[in-house]
Design a protein around this motif. Sequence first.
Motif, PDB file in Angstrom:
ATOM      1  N   MET A   1      25.294  15.928  -3.103  1.00  0.00           N
ATOM      2  CA  MET A   1      25.019  14.714  -3.522  1.00  0.00           C
ATOM      3  C   MET A   1      25.083  14.926  -5.006  1.00  0.00           C
ATOM      4  N   MET A   2      25.522  13.948  -5.808  1.00  0.00           N
ATOM      5  CA  MET A   2      25.635  14.126  -7.258  1.00  0.00           C
ATOM      6  C   MET A   2      24.471  13.743  -7.945  1.00  0.00           C
ATOM      7  N   VAL A   3      24.138  14.332  -8.865  1.00  0.00           N
ATOM      8  CA  VAL A   3      22.818  13.894  -9.472  1.00  0.00           C
ATOM      9  C   VAL A   3      23.395  13.168 -10.792  1.00  0.00           C
ATOM     10  N   ASP A   4      22.918  12.060 -10.902  1.00  0.00           N
ATOM     11  CA  ASP A   4      23.030  11.048 -11.958  1.00  0.00           C
ATOM     12  C   ASP A   4      21.927  11.116 -13.171  1.00  0.00           C
ATOM     13  N   THR A   5      22.196  11.536 -14.056  1.00  0.00           N
ATOM     14  CA  THR A   5      20.945  11.808 -14.901  1.00  0.00           C
ATOM     15  C   THR A   5      20.030  10.519 -15.356  1.00  0.00           C
ATOM     16  N   ALA A   6      20.759   9.679 -15.382  1.00  0.00           N
ATOM     17  CA  ALA A   6      20.158   8.300 -15.549  1.00  0.00           C
ATOM     18  C   ALA A   6      19.387   7.742 -14.422  1.00  0.00           C
ATOM     19  N   GLU A   7      19.738   8.506 -13.156  1.00  0.00           N
ATOM     20  CA  GLU A   7      18.945   8.101 -12.103  1.00  0.00           C
ATOM     21  C   GLU A   7      18.040   9.116 -11.420  1.00  0.00           C
ATOM     22  N   ALA A   8      18.118  10.289 -12.049  1.00  0.00           N
ATOM     23  CA  ALA A   8      17.290  11.313 -11.785  1.00  0.00           C
ATOM     24  C   ALA A   8      15.830  11.054 -12.153  1.00  0.00           C
ATOM     25  N   THR A   9      14.968  11.134 -11.087  1.00  0.00           N
ATOM     26  CA  THR A   9      13.485  10.682 -11.379  1.00  0.00           C
ATOM     27  C   THR A   9      12.720  12.103 -11.258  1.00  0.00           C
ATOM     28  N   HIS A  10      13.170  13.252 -10.885  1.00  0.00           N
ATOM     29  CA  HIS A  10      12.303  14.234 -10.739  1.00  0.00           C
ATOM     30  C   HIS A  10      12.932  15.419 -11.635  1.00  0.00           C
ATOM     31  N   SER A  11      12.026  16.432 -11.846  1.00  0.00           N
ATOM     32  CA  SER A  11      12.167  17.594 -12.847  1.00  0.00           C
ATOM     33  C   SER A  11      12.571  18.667 -11.913  1.00  0.00           C
ATOM     34  N   SER A  12      13.339  19.527 -12.403  1.00  0.00           N
ATOM     35  CA  SER A  12      13.480  20.771 -11.755  1.00  0.00           C
ATOM     36  C   SER A  12      13.763  22.029 -12.866  1.00  0.00           C
ATOM     37  N   ARG A  13      13.487  22.920 -12.182  1.00  0.00           N
ATOM     38  CA  ARG A  13      13.447  24.339 -12.993  1.00  0.00           C
ATOM     39  C   ARG A  13      14.489  25.226 -12.174  1.00  0.00           C
ATOM     40  N   ILE A  14      15.606  25.393 -12.916  1.00  0.00           N
ATOM     41  CA  ILE A  14      16.783  26.160 -12.767  1.00  0.00           C
ATOM     42  C   ILE A  14      17.087  27.462 -13.497  1.00  0.00           C
ATOM     43  N   LEU A  15      17.534  28.422 -12.715  1.00  0.00           N
ATOM     44  CA  LEU A  15      17.745  29.694 -13.275  1.00  0.00           C
ATOM     45  C   LEU A  15      19.321  29.772 -12.834  1.00  0.00           C
ATOM     46  N   VAL A  16      19.938  30.040 -14.293  1.00  0.00           N
ATOM     47  CA  VAL A  16      21.520  30.627 -14.152  1.00  0.00           C
ATOM     48  C   VAL A  16      21.526  31.949 -14.322  1.00  0.00           C
ATOM     49  N   MET A  17      21.941  32.697 -13.117  1.00  0.00           N
ATOM     50  CA  MET A  17      21.896  34.008 -13.121  1.00  0.00           C
ATOM     51  C   MET A  17      23.229  34.662 -13.008  1.00  0.00           C
ATOM     52  N   GLY A  18      23.371  36.075 -13.353  1.00  0.00           N
ATOM     53  CA  GLY A  18      24.698  36.975 -13.202  1.00  0.00           C
ATOM     54  C   GLY A  18      24.586  38.119 -14.341  1.00  0.00           C
ATOM     55  N   VAL A  19      25.710  38.810 -14.159  1.00  0.00           N
ATOM     56  CA  VAL A  19      25.772  40.131 -15.189  1.00  0.00           C
ATOM     57  C   VAL A  19      26.087  39.610 -16.245  1.00  0.00           C
ATOM     58  N   SER A  20      25.928  40.391 -17.419  1.00  0.00           N
ATOM     59  CA  SER A  20      26.397  40.169 -18.523  1.00  0.00           C
ATOM     60  C   SER A  20      27.824  39.710 -18.565  1.00  0.00           C
ATOM     61  N   GLY A  21      28.404  38.692 -19.264  1.00  0.00           N
ATOM     62  CA  GLY A  21      29.626  38.325 -19.309  1.00  0.00           C
ATOM     63  C   GLY A  21      29.899  37.241 -18.278  1.00  0.00           C
ATOM     64  N   SER A  22      29.153  36.961 -17.360  1.00  0.00           N
ATOM     65  CA  SER A  22      29.478  36.177 -16.574  1.00  0.00           C
ATOM     66  C   SER A  22      29.213  34.338 -17.037  1.00  0.00           C
ATOM     67  N   GLY A  23      28.765  34.125 -18.212  1.00  0.00           N
ATOM     68  CA  GLY A  23      28.832  32.867 -18.727  1.00  0.00           C
ATOM     69  C   GLY A  23      27.336  32.116 -18.463  1.00  0.00           C
ATOM     70  N   LYS A  24      26.444  33.062 -18.390  1.00  0.00           N
ATOM     71  CA  LYS A  24      24.949  32.416 -18.208  1.00  0.00           C
ATOM     72  C   LYS A  24      24.619  31.496 -19.347  1.00  0.00           C
ATOM     73  N   THR A  25      24.741  31.714 -20.468  1.00  0.00           N
ATOM     74  CA  THR A  25      24.474  30.825 -21.693  1.00  0.00           C
ATOM     75  C   THR A  25      25.119  29.769 -21.773  1.00  0.00           C
ATOM     76  N   HIS A  26      26.575  29.725 -21.569  1.00  0.00           N
ATOM     77  CA  HIS A  26      27.558  28.674 -21.773  1.00  0.00           C
ATOM     78  C   HIS A  26      27.182  27.767 -20.812  1.00  0.00           C
ATOM     79  N   ILE A  27      27.348  28.148 -19.469  1.00  0.00           N
ATOM     80  CA  ILE A  27      27.173  27.527 -18.116  1.00  0.00           C
ATOM     81  C   ILE A  27      25.741  26.702 -18.281  1.00  0.00           C
ATOM     82  N   GLY A  28      24.599  27.448 -18.521  1.00  0.00           N
ATOM     83  CA  GLY A  28      23.542  26.966 -18.805  1.00  0.00           C
ATOM     84  C   GLY A  28      23.177  25.910 -19.603  1.00  0.00           C
ATOM     85  N   ARG A  29      23.854  25.845 -20.769  1.00  0.00           N
ATOM     86  CA  ARG A  29      23.801  25.040 -21.659  1.00  0.00           C
ATOM     87  C   ARG A  29      24.455  23.756 -21.118  1.00  0.00           C
ATOM     88  N   LEU A  30      25.521  23.939 -20.517  1.00  0.00           N
ATOM     89  CA  LEU A  30      26.164  22.799 -20.120  1.00  0.00           C
ATOM     90  C   LEU A  30      25.510  21.862 -18.749  1.00  0.00           C
TER      91      LEU A  30
END
Length: 175
Positions: A1-30
């Motif tokens: 299911m696609m989450v539309d931020t305009a419709e999202a009513t619940h909060s969530s905590r998300i971990l973006v994980m992987g080894v160094s160089g996997s893009g955690k910071t870039h993808i996490g920000r996106l």
Amino acid sequence: MMVDTAEATHSSRILVMGVSGSGKTHIGRLVAGRLGADFIDGDDFHLPASIDKMARGIPLNDEDRKAWLETLAERFAEYRQRDASVVIGCSALKRRYRDTLRRGDSALKILFLSGDREQLHYRLTSREGHFFKGDKMLQSQLADLEPPGEDEAVELNIALSPDQLVDDFVKRLGP
């Protein structure tokens, strides 16, 4: 299911994980931007001694990571208590590390960014200004990595474009 931020009513905590160089910071920000969440780079919470150790090419051990992981778990707990959304980028290489992070939110959602050694090595040698350097460090992280199963995380390969990674993950988030 696609989450539309305009419709999202619940909060969530998300971990973006992987080894160094996997893009955690870039993808996490996106991901955070797409969901209207805050982003925290877990690297910002390493103790100075740990940063120095990694900068000298010395891999961290479990004891080095303990306080760091507990601090990040506290961040997840703070956001959960406020019913606010956050995305944290953190290597979380071992299941017990992820278990520590889940102490902050038992409903933690995890995106595991995976890639082959060659992709990761290229990314590490191409970036500038980061304390994590060297093939020895990458080898250490790959050796320590306990990839999460489907029951624990959504795994996506870093060969996909950043937009594809974010789209695929957000589609899989669900309610």
